[in-house]
Scaffold this motif. Structure first.
Motif, PDB file in Angstrom:
ATOM      1  N   ARG A   1      -5.134   0.729   6.625  1.00  0.00           N
ATOM      2  CA  ARG A   1      -5.927  -0.170   7.477  1.00  0.00           C
ATOM      3  C   ARG A   1      -6.488  -1.349   6.688  1.00  0.00           C
ATOM      4  NH1 ARG A   1      -8.301   4.711  11.036  1.00  0.00           N
ATOM      5  NH2 ARG A   1      -6.654   4.677  12.588  1.00  0.00           N
ATOM      6  N   ARG A   2      -6.971  -1.069   5.477  1.00  0.00           N
ATOM      7  CA  ARG A   2      -7.497  -2.160   4.638  1.00  0.00           C
ATOM      8  C   ARG A   2      -6.374  -3.107   4.221  1.00  0.00           C
ATOM      9  NH1 ARG A   2     -11.636  -3.316   0.849  1.00  0.00           N
ATOM     10  NH2 ARG A   2     -11.236  -5.476   0.274  1.00  0.00           N
TER      11      ARG A   2
ATOM     12  N   ALA B   1      -7.052   5.060   5.277  1.00  0.00           N
ATOM     13  CA  ALA B   1      -8.042   4.017   4.975  1.00  0.00           C
ATOM     14  C   ALA B   1      -7.388   2.864   4.220  1.00  0.00           C
ATOM     15  CB  ALA B   1      -9.195   4.603   4.168  1.00  0.00           C
ATOM     16  N   ALA B   2      -6.510   3.189   3.268  1.00  0.00           N
ATOM     17  CA  ALA B   2      -5.820   2.150   2.499  1.00  0.00           C
ATOM     18  C   ALA B   2      -4.884   1.337   3.392  1.00  0.00           C
ATOM     19  CB  ALA B   2      -5.056   2.777   1.342  1.00  0.00           C
TER      20      ALA B   2
ATOM     21  N   ILE C   1      -7.044  -2.939  -4.952  1.00  0.00           N
ATOM     22  CA  ILE C   1      -8.178  -2.619  -4.085  1.00  0.00           C
ATOM     23  C   ILE C   1      -8.133  -1.118  -3.851  1.00  0.00           C
ATOM     24  CG2 ILE C   1      -9.235  -2.972  -1.827  1.00  0.00           C
ATOM     25  CD1 ILE C   1      -7.728  -5.716  -1.780  1.00  0.00           C
TER      26      ILE C   1
ATOM     27  N   VAL D   1      -3.149  -1.974  -2.467  1.00  0.00           N
ATOM     28  CA  VAL D   1      -4.269  -1.233  -1.884  1.00  0.00           C
ATOM     29  C   VAL D   1      -3.948   0.255  -1.948  1.00  0.00           C
ATOM     30  CG1 VAL D   1      -5.760  -0.957   0.131  1.00  0.00           C
ATOM     31  CG2 VAL D   1      -4.697  -3.181  -0.331  1.00  0.00           C
TER      32      VAL D   1
ATOM     33  N   THR E   1       0.840  -1.194   0.000  1.00  0.00           N
ATOM     34  CA  THR E   1       0.000   0.000   0.000  1.00  0.00           C
ATOM     35  C   THR E   1       0.876   1.245   0.000  1.00  0.00           C
ATOM     36  OG1 THR E   1      -1.878   1.107   1.066  1.00  0.00           O
ATOM     37  CG2 THR E   1      -0.216   0.185   2.524  1.00  0.00           C
TER      38      THR E   1
ATOM     39  N   ASP F   1     -11.440   8.233   4.692  1.00  0.00           N
ATOM     40  CA  ASP F   1     -12.325   8.606   5.778  1.00  0.00           C
ATOM     41  C   ASP F   1     -12.313  10.120   5.904  1.00  0.00           C
ATOM     42  OD1 ASP F   1     -13.856   8.739   8.046  1.00  0.00           O
ATOM     43  OD2 ASP F   1     -12.656   7.322   9.175  1.00  0.00           O
TER      44      ASP F   1
ATOM     45  N   GLU G   1      -5.580  -5.437   7.030  1.00  0.00           N
ATOM     46  CA  GLU G   1      -6.593  -6.507   7.099  1.00  0.00           C
ATOM     47  C   GLU G   1      -6.336  -7.565   6.033  1.00  0.00           C
ATOM     48  OE1 GLU G   1     -10.526  -4.876   6.761  1.00  0.00           O
ATOM     49  OE2 GLU G   1     -10.129  -3.390   8.329  1.00  0.00           O
ATOM     50  N   GLU G   2      -6.043  -7.112   4.813  1.00  0.00           N
ATOM     51  CA  GLU G   2      -5.777  -8.043   3.715  1.00  0.00           C
ATOM     52  C   GLU G   2      -4.542  -8.889   4.003  1.00  0.00           C
ATOM     53  OE1 GLU G   2      -7.391  -8.834   0.797  1.00  0.00           O
ATOM     54  OE2 GLU G   2      -9.039  -7.590   1.529  1.00  0.00           O
TER      55      GLU G   2
ATOM     56  N   CYS H   1      -9.737   2.079  -1.888  1.00  0.00           N
ATOM     57  CA  CYS H   1     -10.490   2.405  -0.674  1.00  0.00           C
ATOM     58  C   CYS H   1     -10.865   3.872  -0.662  1.00  0.00           C
ATOM     59  CB  CYS H   1      -9.637   2.154   0.566  1.00  0.00           C
ATOM     60  SG  CYS H   1      -9.091   0.478   0.736  1.00  0.00           S
TER      61      CYS H   1
END
Length: 140
Positions: free
Chosen positions: A25-26, A22-23, A130, A100, A12, A135, A29-30, A132
């Protein structure tokens, strides 16, 4: 012949904006879901001197530590690259499982991708991309 696969990783880009938070954090998770390493990259302009690399890396380390709790248990690698963000992220994602990126989906100027990075990686990325939405609130 024995073939040993390289490390699995999710990459990312991070520049401190709400979109990149946001990217990040995503991407974490990924990486956790895929049992992969998380590579966080900050791209600085090629015109900047090498002295900026050190400062950028230290700032990146502090921000990632603040935003990703240790309880997530994700192996993280921090990188600073020089050049255009879309080009560098695409290059560094050559063997990644996913890339991401954050986008301004609620952009005030009507451009949902807010620049060249997202279109560049969507066209040229060698892996899954991905996107995102950033926020609107700032994280403390």
């Amino acid at each position: 012949m024995l073939v040993v696969p390289g490390p699995r990783y999710v990459i990312t880009g991070f520049d401190g904006s709400p979109n990149s938070v946001a990217a990040l954090r995503r991407a974490a998770e990924e990486a956790r879901r895929r049992h992969a390493r998380l590579d966080v990259v900050q791209v600085v302009p090629a015109s900047e001197g090498l002295w900026r690399w050190g400062r950028a890396w230290l700032r990146l380390r502090d921000e990632v530590a603040r935003l990703l709790p240790r309880s997530q248990q994700v192996t993280t690698r921090l990188r600073v690259a020089r050049g255009e963000p879309g080009v560098e992220l695409t290059r560094l994602a050559a063997r990644a499982e996913a890339l991401v990126v954050g986008a301004r989906l609620n952009s005030h100027n009507g451009d949902p991708f807010g620049g060249d990075t997202v279109p560049t990686v969507l066209i040229a990325s060698p892996c899954e991309v991905i996107v995102c939405e950033g926020d609107s609130r700032h994280d403390a």
